[in-house]
Design a protein around this motif. Sequence first.
Motif, short mmCIF file in Angstrom:
data_model
loop_
_atom_site.label_atom_id
_atom_site.label_comp_id
_atom_site.label_asym_id
_atom_site.label_seq_id
_atom_site.Cartn_x
_atom_site.Cartn_y
_atom_site.Cartn_z
N ASN A 1 -43.65 -32.36 28.14
CA ASN A 1 -43.22 -31.90 26.83
C ASN A 1 -43.08 -33.10 25.91
O ASN A 1 -42.63 -34.16 26.33
CB ASN A 1 -41.88 -31.15 26.93
N GLY A 2 -43.46 -32.91 24.64
CA GLY A 2 -43.33 -34.00 23.68
C GLY A 2 -44.10 -33.70 22.41
O GLY A 2 -44.69 -32.63 22.25
N SER A 3 -44.10 -34.64 21.47
CA SER A 3 -44.77 -34.45 20.18
C SER A 3 -45.70 -35.61 19.90
O SER A 3 -45.49 -36.74 20.35
CB SER A 3 -43.74 -34.32 19.05
N THR B 1 -49.05 -32.62 13.00
CA THR B 1 -48.02 -32.88 14.00
C THR B 1 -47.89 -31.69 14.93
O THR B 1 -47.77 -30.55 14.48
CB THR B 1 -46.66 -33.16 13.34
N THR B 2 -47.93 -31.97 16.23
CA THR B 2 -47.79 -30.92 17.24
C THR B 2 -46.57 -31.22 18.10
O THR B 2 -46.43 -32.32 18.63
CB THR B 2 -49.04 -30.85 18.13
N HIS B 3 -45.68 -30.23 18.19
CA HIS B 3 -44.51 -30.31 19.06
C HIS B 3 -44.68 -29.31 20.20
O HIS B 3 -45.15 -28.20 19.98
CB HIS B 3 -43.22 -29.93 18.30
N THR C 1 -47.64 -26.33 15.58
CA THR C 1 -48.42 -27.35 14.88
C THR C 1 -48.39 -27.10 13.38
O THR C 1 -48.60 -25.98 12.92
CB THR C 1 -49.88 -27.34 15.37
N THR D 1 -48.32 -37.09 16.49
CA THR D 1 -48.76 -36.96 15.10
C THR D 1 -50.03 -37.77 14.89
O THR D 1 -50.11 -38.93 15.29
CB THR D 1 -47.68 -37.45 14.12
#
Length: 842
Positions: free
Chosen positions: A557-559, A530-532, A501, A561
Amino acid sequence: MSERNKAVKERYSKSLLLFGTALAGLLFDTSAGAASPSATGTSTKKRSSHAVAAHTTSSSVSARKDHTSPRKKRSTGPLLSKDSEEVNVSTRRVASHDAEVTVSRKVMDRFVEGSNPMQILAQTTPGANFASTDAFGLDTYGNTFYVRGFTQMQIGATLDGIPMGTQGFANYNGVSITQAMIQDDIASMSMSQGAGALDSFSAQNLGGAMTYVTSDPKDKAGGKISQTFGSYNAFRTYGRVDSGILNSTGTKFYASFARTKTDMWKGQGYQSELQADAKLVQPLGDRGKISAFFGYGNFAQGNYLAMTKNMWEKMGRNSTYLKPDYEKAKQWAYYAQYTSDVPPGYEGVLSNDEIGNYAWDASQLQRTYVSSVNMHYDLFKNVQSDTVAYGNVNSGLYGGTNNFITSPSYGVPSLNADGSVSGVPMALSMAHAAMRRLGFTQKFTIEAPHHNKIETGLWYENNQWVYNQRLYEDGLTSGHNWLSDFKDGTGHTWFENTFNTNTFQFFLQDRWTIIPGMTLLAGFKSLTQTTHGGTKGDYTQQLADEGWNTYYRHAVNGSLTASAAFLPHFNFDYHFLSHHEFYWDIAENMRAYDYYSQIGSNTAWGGLGNASRPAQTVFDESKKVLRPERTWNYVVGYRYDSRFFSGSADFYHTDYYNRLASISEGSANNANNAYLNVGRETMNGADVMGTIRPIEGLEITNSFSWNDAEYQSRSINYSGQTYNIKGKHQVYYPKFMYKANLNYTYKRAMFNFNVNYISSRAMTYMNDEKIPAYWVANMNLAYNFGKIGFTENLKATFGITNLFNNNYIGGVYGAASVKGDDNANLFVAAPRQFFGTVSAEF
């Protein structure tokens, strides 16, 4: 600089000098109240793994109190020995200012040594509520803190300017204050009670900001020791050494240590916390200073059982995990995992799901390291710079017996004719967690012409969070050691999660002194996070093939914002006619998305879908429609403060947009969760507080809080069914609270008694089940013997928590159900306990 500006600046300096003098020993006065808004988050049946209403007096003044007129002196009598170097014959009572409440060290010392600071705030402040499973309030798993509807997960928190992240269970994006530093070394804590504070950096803040300030090393060499003993073999040892000023440049430091340990009040196990702090201060001439702080925490505990309302009512207050009865634990695990029935004798008492909640044991271990370097420097005559560089590393082990998997070495379990079980229908499920944060903040303060004070700053942080779930077999006749050394590489990996993050925040504000005593603040902040990440590996099928009987684990799994370029904040504060103050506060806030693990609750990555509708599909669909939560908060307040009486009245309103919530159903270890936008929520509330001081040293405070938080959505779709929750009250938050506090100081003696009433709380979105209302009272006595031998301020204290031994549900952790008593997420509060402490300075 004009003569007028010089006069104004001189007046400010005098005010700050008076406030600073009060730091020596102010008696706390829970005088009059301001406020801030509310809305709550939900939680989960699965163990995944703000604002305040009151205006209190204190001996600590925040940087936002620059233009407050000094209050009149009020003698409170000798509190310390006349032989002591720290003689305190009289003190000043400093009233809270604007929409902010401050709790001083003097007030914190009225409560049991080492108590959670949020616990102290809740016992003295209207609109705040804290509940825990233990008397010290250390259990992050079973703690609940609300301020006008906002939880500790939704309130910004900083420690000497270090962003602290969420203050709930598991340190995935920050650290709890109880583990970051020793409570005795906190100089003061304050909360912006209104709509938050632009200069308090947080990505979680929806209304309200908590600020903790560490004490500085003392100018004279010395130290302090204290020893506490209490119920259930509790003890707490604290020691601190101050170097005093070491050289001509003013270098000084302190180092401190604390050890707390207590047996659990029900079941087997204990709580243990080991802490160490150190702080170094180096003045930079007369233009600033550099300070360095280091904090270490090592917290271990056996967890208390989370219960449904029915489990509490039918099985009683002391019902908990099944340890040490291993055969019973195997039998109940078999019924939960392999049947839809309940063991003999429990028909009509517990459901099959509830049988599954009674596992062998559960525990947690958390280690924390926090370090920072702070620099305050006067760049120019009217420009100040404040810089903070920090690092934070946490590690944790979270888990316990899982009744819904099988230790494969002993074959498929079966139920014998005598009721015993062959095989082992359970295993230890333990999460290995690690977090690493690096960041900095930079602020500038400019004393501008025409009585303007301009402040601006920015914050950047990178955070990596790792959460890996591993399985360990239980034995045929004995279980695991709940605090074994689970090294990396041991066990059988079930899944692996990693999140990364990046957070950036900027703010700009101007506080304009219109006339003496009247200020107007206007500003805004920008926030982007933003978190991946998510699932790196999921081995459910492989383990199932090996005989573990594993089930769906919601791999995703993913991102995502969360971003807002302009979040405004306005504040007006007016002191008039010597004793009166009027203020209002308005702000918009945004909260970034939470993350934790693929099985966690209350996050966009956690517990989604089921085996027939995979979590990845649900996440991809949700990503298109999810928006970060926002609030518009409005507060208006009035305060009267005089020598004999203080009173306040506050009204607040919150409009909650994109209200995100986890909703769960099913068995405790395999819940089916949805992460939904449940629409808007509106909140109206009021706090009224009054304090009288009829005679020297006596303060009697009463406060009443009302909160009407209602969902506005007419249609939420969950599990194929539509529900109308419009007009339903916010889950887990009481509509009414009442607090009374009596504090009497006579010479060297102190007596404090407080009582809180918390009304019933809705457990479900349909409000068909409620947590019963309760009363809880605490009492504390203290006597300062002054100087005896080489010691200063030899002091003895005695405290009783839950004075009348009430049996009530305190903390709540987990997602609310749509309806029905189907979630084991309630925690029974600790019974009456006694504590005695002896402390001395030298």
